[in-house]
Design a protein around this motif. Structure first.
Motif, PDB file in Angstrom:
ATOM      1  N   PHE A   1      27.775 -31.068 -57.475  1.00  0.00           N
ATOM      2  CA  PHE A   1      28.800 -31.739 -58.286  1.00  0.00           C
ATOM      3  C   PHE A   1      28.360 -33.373 -58.969  1.00  0.00           C
ATOM      4  CE2 PHE A   1      32.365 -34.717 -58.396  1.00  0.00           C
ATOM      5  CZ  PHE A   1      33.526 -33.959 -58.785  1.00  0.00           C
ATOM      6  N   LEU A   2      28.398 -33.164 -59.978  1.00  0.00           N
ATOM      7  CA  LEU A   2      28.234 -34.358 -60.844  1.00  0.00           C
ATOM      8  C   LEU A   2      29.550 -35.057 -61.048  1.00  0.00           C
ATOM      9  CD1 LEU A   2      26.015 -33.046 -63.703  1.00  0.00           C
ATOM     10  CD2 LEU A   2      25.379 -34.376 -61.721  1.00  0.00           C
ATOM     11  N   GLU A   3      29.537 -36.428 -60.692  1.00  0.00           N
ATOM     12  CA  GLU A   3      30.759 -37.322 -60.669  1.00  0.00           C
ATOM     13  C   GLU A   3      31.185 -37.603 -62.030  1.00  0.00           C
ATOM     14  OE1 GLU A   3      32.463 -38.860 -58.339  1.00  0.00           O
ATOM     15  OE2 GLU A   3      31.012 -37.772 -56.760  1.00  0.00           O
ATOM     16  N   PRO A   4      32.632 -37.328 -62.147  1.00  0.00           N
ATOM     17  CA  PRO A   4      33.314 -37.214 -63.541  1.00  0.00           C
ATOM     18  C   PRO A   4      33.172 -38.772 -64.056  1.00  0.00           C
ATOM     19  CG  PRO A   4      34.839 -37.562 -61.713  1.00  0.00           C
ATOM     20  CD  PRO A   4      33.512 -37.107 -61.076  1.00  0.00           C
ATOM     21  N   PRO A   5      33.182 -38.979 -65.554  1.00  0.00           N
ATOM     22  CA  PRO A   5      32.932 -40.372 -66.012  1.00  0.00           C
ATOM     23  C   PRO A   5      34.128 -41.166 -65.724  1.00  0.00           C
ATOM     24  CG  PRO A   5      33.645 -38.622 -67.661  1.00  0.00           C
ATOM     25  CD  PRO A   5      33.639 -37.929 -66.546  1.00  0.00           C
TER      26      PRO A   5
ATOM     27  N   SER B   1      34.203 -28.484 -64.747  1.00  0.00           N
ATOM     28  CA  SER B   1      34.841 -29.867 -64.244  1.00  0.00           C
ATOM     29  C   SER B   1      33.664 -30.457 -63.079  1.00  0.00           C
ATOM     30  CB  SER B   1      36.089 -29.644 -63.592  1.00  0.00           C
ATOM     31  OG  SER B   1      36.028 -28.641 -62.621  1.00  0.00           O
ATOM     32  N   LYS B   2      32.836 -29.492 -62.799  1.00  0.00           N
ATOM     33  CA  LYS B   2      31.738 -29.938 -62.007  1.00  0.00           C
ATOM     34  C   LYS B   2      30.422 -30.618 -62.520  1.00  0.00           C
ATOM     35  CE  LYS B   2      31.201 -28.181 -57.799  1.00  0.00           C
ATOM     36  NZ  LYS B   2      30.693 -27.235 -56.555  1.00  0.00           N
ATOM     37  N   GLU B   3      30.541 -30.668 -63.896  1.00  0.00           N
ATOM     38  CA  GLU B   3      29.327 -30.982 -64.545  1.00  0.00           C
ATOM     39  C   GLU B   3      29.673 -32.356 -65.192  1.00  0.00           C
ATOM     40  OE1 GLU B   3      26.433 -29.581 -65.046  1.00  0.00           O
ATOM     41  OE2 GLU B   3      26.632 -27.327 -64.324  1.00  0.00           O
ATOM     42  N   GLY B   4      30.197 -33.310 -64.612  1.00  0.00           N
ATOM     43  CA  GLY B   4      30.229 -34.603 -65.039  1.00  0.00           C
ATOM     44  C   GLY B   4      31.464 -34.775 -66.309  1.00  0.00           C
TER      45      GLY B   4
END
Length: 645
Positions: free
Chosen positions: A311-315, A397-400
């Motif tokens: 999981f890459l955190e959303p901006p 949606s898991k790609e930042g």
């Protein structure tokens, strides 16, 4: 562990490969024997490619969430023994733990691959899903301007699934040449030969998709696999701007004589005698008794929350100030959604893309036109391919990125429930905004009147469910979900709605209003009963309440825009009035009324309760006529209160 630089090396170190292959094959045998179940056949037929790919992909076992890593997806997730053995061999985790804990309760090493295992990108199991997730990853690389590659392994049987075709078309349309697919063509599936069960001409099929197609007669030879993979990875293909698929003929159960070409071992574990024979054939030590003891001594593993390495955190999102629609405004919530989304794009997509949008041939109907014009590179048209688009949007949606997926209610939930369920498994960060919900769809008729979304999305543990009462509240909710992490379903109808007003005539959901999940809105006060509603029928409930007030009845009106989480305290307070009438444009047995009844039951509260909703499929007709038919207009609500209370 083998490491190869495919930029400089044309020859694969075959002499190092075979000892590693035999060890990993032995671990597959050990895992499935100890668990007494599993899928050894496909694990052994795909193993060679897994080991070759991991030898030359850009990845770091110590940093499984490295942003610039090459990503490896496994679509036929049942080959988990092969995946765990390969990833373990490359140092992602202890192979001994994987062997002993395989398929044990609360272990991360599940029967189908799960992201709780470092190196696994996406939970799969339901066949046909993995390519969509891989396409999303490749698209993320394009959006973020990163050079990583995405690799996906698939079985030949699952090529029968329609979603594979949807994902393949999308990948070619958007020229995702950073995507490499591998199909394990072992010719067998659970029921026998794939050619007899459902014949497919795979080379012709993938050529028709516009992909580069590389065919291998021996999908176990490491040099042949390496050459094809290197060609695809470096874009040394006839059409460099297109993605590439490697179709490799393999042998199910490769390396174990009694498993080879036997459909039975698609999903059958070896007996102890067979496991011993297999280890002998692989020239590997027999550790079965020691492993049996170790597994038994583990007992029941404690339940723990596994870390998501992918999981890459959303901006950070600038949500902006809400728009205010004046009291006299008559407009639809979907238009308010479109305007809010446009504003979010203008604020956040100026220097780099932070918010992206997907729809399925319904751009105008779901009001994404302005977003598209504002952010040309952030809008993606998925075509009439909802299954792929729902899964793709979930993984993206898991790609930042903050991802909005918009379509009609029947397509966002009923049509793609399985895909949303897998998004739930994978703890995505998806914003599903579904227009055309309920009888309010009107003339399009029952096939398009989505009346089951609360029941469906209530089954998904991580999804919240919101439904605005008017355009002002819609604007607040859209900005809220854009700025908060999590899976959200936001429903809305089709028709234009009046603005919900305070008793002084000003908009209720004004600039000072703050939307709070799990908090109901008390629109009108009263102590002789309560009407609980959401969405388009809220205005009808207020009108009915005014007529009841003329009769001397002081009834409160509560708006439940947040349906999950739901305001249980507000329900208990309403119960103190002695009478609750629930009004909803939804299946009467699986919506707000059912939730209210559950809360009352759990709380041990005795209260008169009556529910008005959709108790059979509607027909084509104007929403006003349909509401009258089902007793959901102000007159029907007024009469229901008079009758029941």
């Amino acid at each position: 562990m083998i490491r190869v630089d495919l930029h400089t090396q044309e020859v694969f170190p075959v002499e190092e490969f075979y000892p590693l292959r035999r060890k990993c094959a032995a671990h597959i045998v050990e895992m499935t024997y100890l668990a007494g179940c599993g899928h050894p056949g496909g694990s052994l037929s795909t193993l060679d490619f897994l080991l070759v790919a991991l030898s030359c992909m850009r990845h770091d076992p110590k940093r499984p969430g490295w942003r610039e890593r090459d990503r490896l997806f496994i679509s036929h997730g049942h080959i988990s023994p092969g995946v765990y053995s390969a990833l373990g061999a490359y140092g992602y985790f202890s192979l001994e733990e994987a062997v002993v804990q395989f398929r044990k309760a609360n272990s991360p090493f599940g029967g189908h691959v799960e992201w709780s295992v470092p190196g696994v990108e996406w939970n799969t199991g339901n066949l046909g899903q993995g390519l969509s997730a891989a396409v999303a990853s490749a698209l993320a690389g394009r959006i973020h301007k990163l050079e990583f590659r995405t690799v996906v392994c698939m079985g030949d049987g699952e090529q029968q699934k329609g979603q594979i075709s949807e994902a393949a078309r999308f990948a070619r349309k958007y020229r995702l040449n950073n995507l490499v697919a591998f199909v394990d063509v072992n010719g067998l599936q659970i029921g026998g030969e794939t050619e007899k069960i459902m014949p497919l001409n795979l080379p012709s099929l993938w050529q028709a998709f516009g992909w580069n197609v590389l065919e291998l007669e021996d999908g176990h030879h490491p040099q042949h696999l390496y050459k094809a993979f290197r060609q695809a990875y470096l874009h040394q293909t006839p059409t460099p701007e297109a993605p590439t698929v490697i179709l490799a003929k393999t042998i199910m159960g490769k390396g174990v004589s009694f498993m080879e070409n036997q459909a039975k071992f698609h999903g059958t574990a070896p007996s102890k005698e067979q496991a011993i024979q297999a280890l002998q054939e692989l020239n590997q030590p027999n550790r079965l008794e020691t492993l049996e003891t170790n597994r038994k001594e583990l007992g029941t593993l404690p339940l723990s929350l596994h870390k998501d390495h992918t999981f890459l955190e959303p901006p950070q999102i600038e949500v902006g100030a809400p728009m205010l629609y004046p009291a006299q405004t008559l407009t639809d919530c979907r238009s308010a959604y479109g305007r809010a989304l446009e504003d979010l794009a203008k604020r956040n997509n100026r220097e780099k893309i932070k918010i992206v949008g997907f729809t399925c041939d319904l751009e105008g109907s779901v009001k994404m036109n302005a977003f598209h014009k504002t952010s040309l590179e952030a809008f993606f048209e998925g075509g009439i391919q909802e299954h792929n688009t729902a899964a793709l949007a979930g993984r993206l949606s898991k790609e930042g990125l903050v991802v909005f997926f918009s379509t009609f209610g029947v397509f966002a939930g009923s049509e793609v429930y399985n895909q949303q369920r897998l998004n739930d498994f994978n703890r995505t960060n998806l914003k599903v905004v579904a227009t055309h919900c309920g009888l309010d769809v009107g003339e399009d008729g029952p096939t398009h009147q989505c009346i089951d979304f609360i029941g469906l999305f209530s089954n998904l543990f991580s999804f919240s469910i919101f439904f605005p009462a008017d355009p002002n509240q819609c604007d607040h909710i859209i900005r809220y979900i854009a700025g908060h992490k999590g899976n959200f379903f936001v429903g809305m109808g089709r028709s234009k709605l009046p603005i919900v007003l305070k008793e002084n005539g000003e908009p209720y959901f004004d600039l000072d209003y703050r939307f709070q999940p799990g908090k109901a809105d008390r629109l009108r006060n009263g102590d002789e009963g309560a009407i609980l509603a959401f969405g388009p029928v809220v205005h009808q409930a207020i009108q009915a309440r005014e007529r009841l007030l003329e009769k001397g009845k002081k009834i409160q009106v509560l708006n439940f825009a947040s349906l999950k989480p739901i305001d249980e305290a507000a329900v208990r307070e309403a119960a103190k009035t002695g009478a609750i009438l629930v009004v909803e444009d939804h299946h009467v047995e699986t919506g707000l009324g059912a939730k209210v009844a559950q809360i009352l039951g759990k709380s041990g509260l005795s209260c008169k309760l009556q529910c008005l909703g959709v108790n059979h499929y509607g027909s084509s007709g104007k929403p006003k006529e349909l509401y009258k038919t089902f007793g959901l207009d102000s007159e029907g609500i007024f009469q229901a209160w008079q009758k029941f209370f």
